[in-house]
Write a protein that holds these residues in place. Structure first.
Motif, PDB file in Angstrom:
ATOM      1  N   ARG A 234      -0.026   7.732  -2.237  1.00 46.22           N
ATOM      2  CA  ARG A 234       0.337   8.413  -3.475  1.00 46.22           C
ATOM      3  C   ARG A 234      -0.613   8.094  -4.633  1.00 46.22           C
ATOM      4  O   ARG A 234      -0.840   8.942  -5.501  1.00 46.22           O
TER       5      ARG A 234
ATOM      6  N   GLU B 180      -0.576  13.127  -6.305  1.00 46.27           N
ATOM      7  CA  GLU B 180       0.249  14.331  -6.319  1.00 46.27           C
ATOM      8  C   GLU B 180       0.190  15.036  -7.671  1.00 46.27           C
ATOM      9  O   GLU B 180       0.048  16.260  -7.748  1.00 46.27           O
TER      10      GLU B 180
ATOM     11  N   SER C 148       3.357  -0.564  -1.352  1.00 47.73           N
ATOM     12  CA  SER C 148       2.777   0.239  -2.443  1.00 47.73           C
ATOM     13  C   SER C 148       3.517   0.071  -3.763  1.00 47.73           C
ATOM     14  O   SER C 148       3.302   0.850  -4.694  1.00 47.73           O
TER      15      SER C 148
ATOM     16  N   ASP D  51      -2.547   9.288  -9.982  1.00 47.51           N
ATOM     17  CA  ASP D  51      -1.459   9.840  -9.190  1.00 47.51           C
ATOM     18  C   ASP D  51      -2.002  11.027  -8.394  1.00 47.51           C
ATOM     19  O   ASP D  51      -2.364  12.055  -8.978  1.00 47.51           O
TER      20      ASP D  51
ATOM     21  N   ASP E 237       0.852   4.108   0.863  1.00 44.23           N
ATOM     22  CA  ASP E 237       1.654   5.331   1.041  1.00 44.23           C
ATOM     23  C   ASP E 237       0.883   6.593   0.663  1.00 44.23           C
ATOM     24  O   ASP E 237       1.410   7.702   0.786  1.00 44.23           O
TER      25      ASP E 237
END
Length: 348
Positions: free
Chosen positions: A76, A97, A118, A95, A74
């Motif tokens: 992320r 983001e 994920s 992470d 995904d």
């Protein structure tokens, strides 16, 4: 199993790296970036996220002495394993983001494999040797399974069977499927050098070393996971001059990497002389046609860790020598090669 890949470059000029076939780069799901293990100096490495169009990069925090990066489907997270002479191996999670890194599990290492949703990450532990499944992002241990041996072959890949908790893993150059706590052997030849599970998880394709004098130095097989009956695919076409060097000796073969669509592959060929070594990275279709030497690799250079983008359209790999390294991107058929990033490895 040693997975601290590029740290030995200064001493052995990538010889050990090429031999172990460690995964040192991975693509983002959209194919726009790669995360790659990169030398910071002669002693340590870090992970960089690199834009394959512009070459712009950033360094992942907390990635000193890190390796085996794996980008979640995904987009992320980026999982990686960190290890140094002064610390225990640890699986970590970046992470994308938030721009932050956390530890998931100590005393664990790669290869690292994401489940297609994920939500789960596959890692490995030693003493005793076993596979472990972790939830993401909290790192909760959901199951673990004893491995059927101690020699985990990262260079031929691992796979998570979609929509299940079953995994396929190469142990001692043979493929096994682990279903629950039970390990079942899928191959018995001890010479597997690459594999690919189809996107739907129905079919497994793998490569074996081959010593035939007039053909490519590998053969291909395919198996339905439902029927568990392997079949040899048509022999790859003779590789002609690509397969031999000026002294006509046959090359050593290092990992065969098959694209996500099981249409193309790339194989590394290596010739080692008394004073120099030569290598080719060769792209072709699965039947051996459309062969192409992907990049011009000079004497005393190696091409390592080839990786196809998730859509199978592009290829990324590392070319290195004793004190220089570069990240190269090409089309899946070997055309359009260009260097994205260069580095110098400082001496002691």
């Amino acid at each position: 199993m040693s997975w601290r890949v590029l740290q030995a470059l200064v001493v052995v000029a990538l010889l050990a790296v090429m031999g172990c076939g460690e995964t040192i780069l991975d693509w983002s799901p959209d194919g726009s970036r790669v995360v790659v293990q990169w030398p910071r100096d002669s002693q340590t490495t870090v992970l960089r996220v690199v834009n394959v169009t512009t070459g712009a990069f950033r360094t992942l925090p907390g990635s000193s002495d890190a390796g085996v990066p794996a980008w979640s489907p995904d987009g992320r997270f980026i999982a990686f394993a960190r290890h140094s002479a002064h610390s225990r191996p640890t699986v970590c999670l970046y992470d994308v983001e938030a721009g932050s890194t956390q530890e998931l599990l100590k005393d664990a290492h790669g290869p690292l494999v994401w489940r297609e949703d994920s939500a789960r990450l596959l890692a490995f532990r030693s003493d005793p040797d076993r596979a472990v499944s972790l939830t993401v992002p909290d790192g909760y241990l959901t199951w673990e399974a004893q491995l059927p041996g101690s020699v985990l072959e990262d260079n031929a890949g691992c796979a998570w069977v979609p929509n299940t908790d079953n995994i396929i893993v190469n142990v001692g150059n043979d493929l096994w499927i682990i279903e629950g706590a039970e390990a079942t052997r899928l191959t018995t030849t001890g010479d597997v050098i690459g594999m690919r599970l189809s996107t739907d998880g129905a079919r497994l394709t793998w490569a074996r070393t081959c010593k035939a004098s007039d053909l490519a130095p590998f053969t291909l097989y395919s198996m339905s996971l439902k029927e568990r009956s392997g079949q040899r695919l048509p022999l790859p076409l003779p590789m002609g001059r690509i397969c031999t060097h000026r002294n006509k000796e046959r090359p050593d073969t290092f990992p065969v990497v098959i694209d996500p669509n099981s249409r193309r592959l790339v194989v590394g060929l290596k010739w080692t002389g008394r004073r120099t070594f030569h290598a080719h990275l060769v792209a072709m279709r699965l039947d051996g046609s459309d062969q192409r030497a992907v990049a011009t690799i000079g004497p005393d250079e190696f091409a390592i860790s080839p990786s196809f983008s998730p859509a199978g359209r592009r290829l990324a790999f590392i070319v290195g020598s004793k004190n220089r390294i570069r990240l190269v991107v090409a089309n899946a058929d070997g055309t359009g090669c260009r260097t994205v990033m260069r580095g110098i490895i400082s001496g002691r």
